[in-house]
Design a protein around this motif. Structure first.
Motif, PDB file in Angstrom:
ATOM      1  N   CYS A   1      19.705 -24.091  24.123  1.00 50.61           N
ATOM      2  CA  CYS A   1      20.802 -23.415  23.419  1.00 50.61           C
ATOM      3  C   CYS A   1      21.970 -23.211  24.383  1.00 50.61           C
ATOM      4  O   CYS A   1      21.826 -23.317  25.607  1.00 50.61           O
ATOM      5  CB  CYS A   1      20.340 -22.060  22.899  1.00 50.61           C
ATOM      6  N   ARG A   2      23.116 -22.888  23.820  1.00 46.02           N
ATOM      7  CA  ARG A   2      24.302 -22.589  24.637  1.00 46.02           C
ATOM      8  C   ARG A   2      23.985 -21.449  25.603  1.00 46.02           C
ATOM      9  O   ARG A   2      23.370 -20.460  25.241  1.00 46.02           O
ATOM     10  CB  ARG A   2      25.462 -22.184  23.731  1.00 46.02           C
ATOM     11  N   GLY A   3      24.382 -21.629  26.864  1.00 42.42           N
ATOM     12  CA  GLY A   3      24.155 -20.608  27.873  1.00 42.42           C
ATOM     13  C   GLY A   3      22.870 -20.766  28.660  1.00 42.42           C
ATOM     14  O   GLY A   3      22.664 -20.059  29.653  1.00 42.42           O
ATOM     15  N   VAL A   4      21.993 -21.679  28.258  1.00 44.29           N
ATOM     16  CA  VAL A   4      20.738 -21.875  28.982  1.00 44.29           C
ATOM     17  C   VAL A   4      21.013 -22.494  30.354  1.00 44.29           C
ATOM     18  O   VAL A   4      21.888 -23.353  30.506  1.00 44.29           O
ATOM     19  CB  VAL A   4      19.765 -22.741  28.153  1.00 44.29           C
ATOM     20  N   LEU A   5      20.256 -22.042  31.348  1.00 41.62           N
ATOM     21  CA  LEU A   5      20.331 -22.575  32.708  1.00 41.62           C
ATOM     22  C   LEU A   5      19.112 -23.438  32.975  1.00 41.62           C
ATOM     23  O   LEU A   5      17.974 -23.029  32.702  1.00 41.62           O
ATOM     24  CB  LEU A   5      20.371 -21.425  33.725  1.00 41.62           C
TER      25      LEU A   5
END
Length: 273
Positions: free
Chosen positions: A157-161
């Protein structure tokens, strides 16, 4: 940050003033990464339950000062922002040995997590702030101790590292990437280690390019536990097992209807005095 619908905004406003103490919890200081970038501060919750070796490596390099000053050498709109290479281009690495892929882990009842949806053949939810997908527990026999463990993976998802790697599967080392959009085709091919909880605007503002003419940098990278008390961000994160989070998920599901997915949720944080 992705816009919430009116219904979800109303729920968040209500929860900010009425939620009980157990609906919020301090950030885990030992597993919170603070990136001071040229576009602002980005705070990331790490998940050692998903990727113990990857998280340990990031913490080790952070404490060595390895990441300080490194550039975002590859930033692609609607995809990723890559950094963490000492030569500021793909292929760089630390002097430490490469790591095995930790893309898939075993999820059991003994690991705190919260299910938010059950699409056909799978479940989706959160371990702390990090979204995951797991195989359904249907037809899987319990372990000898009676527990049930299923295959699961962090979803992009958006923001995953995550940890970058080369062509070889087991070649993660020091490179990091942050998801600027949801791209789940990366699932199970890369090691997910955490997710942004604050600083989505700074992530979105990173200059695009491979590299850009004036690439942004990670000026200073620290663990929350290593920061002087006076400098620590005064934030709490919503408890994913509490009633407030359940209400937030319910509101988002009502807003999105059949299109709802785990990537529609980011675990909120709030400022405390």
């Amino acid at each position: 940050m992705k816009a919430w619908g009116a219904g979800v905004i109303a729920v968040l406003a209500l929860l900010a003033t009425t939620a009980v103490a157990q609906d919020w919890t301090p950030l885990d200081a030992d597993n919170t990464l603070i990136l001071e970038t040229t576009q602002g501060r980005v705070i990331i919750a790490l998940s050692p339950q998903m990727a113990p070796q990857g998280v340990a490596r990031i913490k080790q390099l952070t404490r060595q000062g390895f990441y300080n000053g490194l550039l975002f050498h590859r930033v692609i709109d609607h995809f990723v922002a890559q950094t963490g290479n000492p030569d500021n281009k793909d292929g760089g690495r630390s002097a430490l040995p490469d790591l095995p892929l930790e893309a898939v882990f075993r999820l059991s009842d003994s690991v705190p997590h919260t299910v938010v949806a059950q699409p056909d053949g799978a479940t989706t939810g959160f371990m702390g702030a990090v979204p995951y997908v797991a195989m359904t527990d249907r037809h899987i026999p319990p372990a000898s101790d009676g527990s049930l463990a299923v295959r699961a993976w962090g979803t992009h998802c958006r923001g995953v590292l995550g940890m970058g790697r080369g062509e070889a599967t087991d070649s993660a080392n020091s490179e990091l990437y942050l998801m600027r959009d949801t791209v789940t085709r990366l699932d199970r091919d890369y090691t997910v280690v955490g997710r942004v909880v604050s600083g989505f605007d700074a992530l979105a503002a990173l200059k695009v390019g491979e590299p850009s003419a004036q690439p942004d940098a990670m000026n200073h990278v620290r663990l929350l536990a290593d920061m002087p008390a006076a400098e620590r961000p005064k934030l709490e994160i919503m408890n994913i097992t509490g009633a407030a989070f359940a209400a937030l998920v319910k509101a988002k599901r009502a807003e999105k209807g059949a299109d709802f997915s785990v990537c529609d949720i980011t675990v909120p944080v709030r400022t405390v005095p």
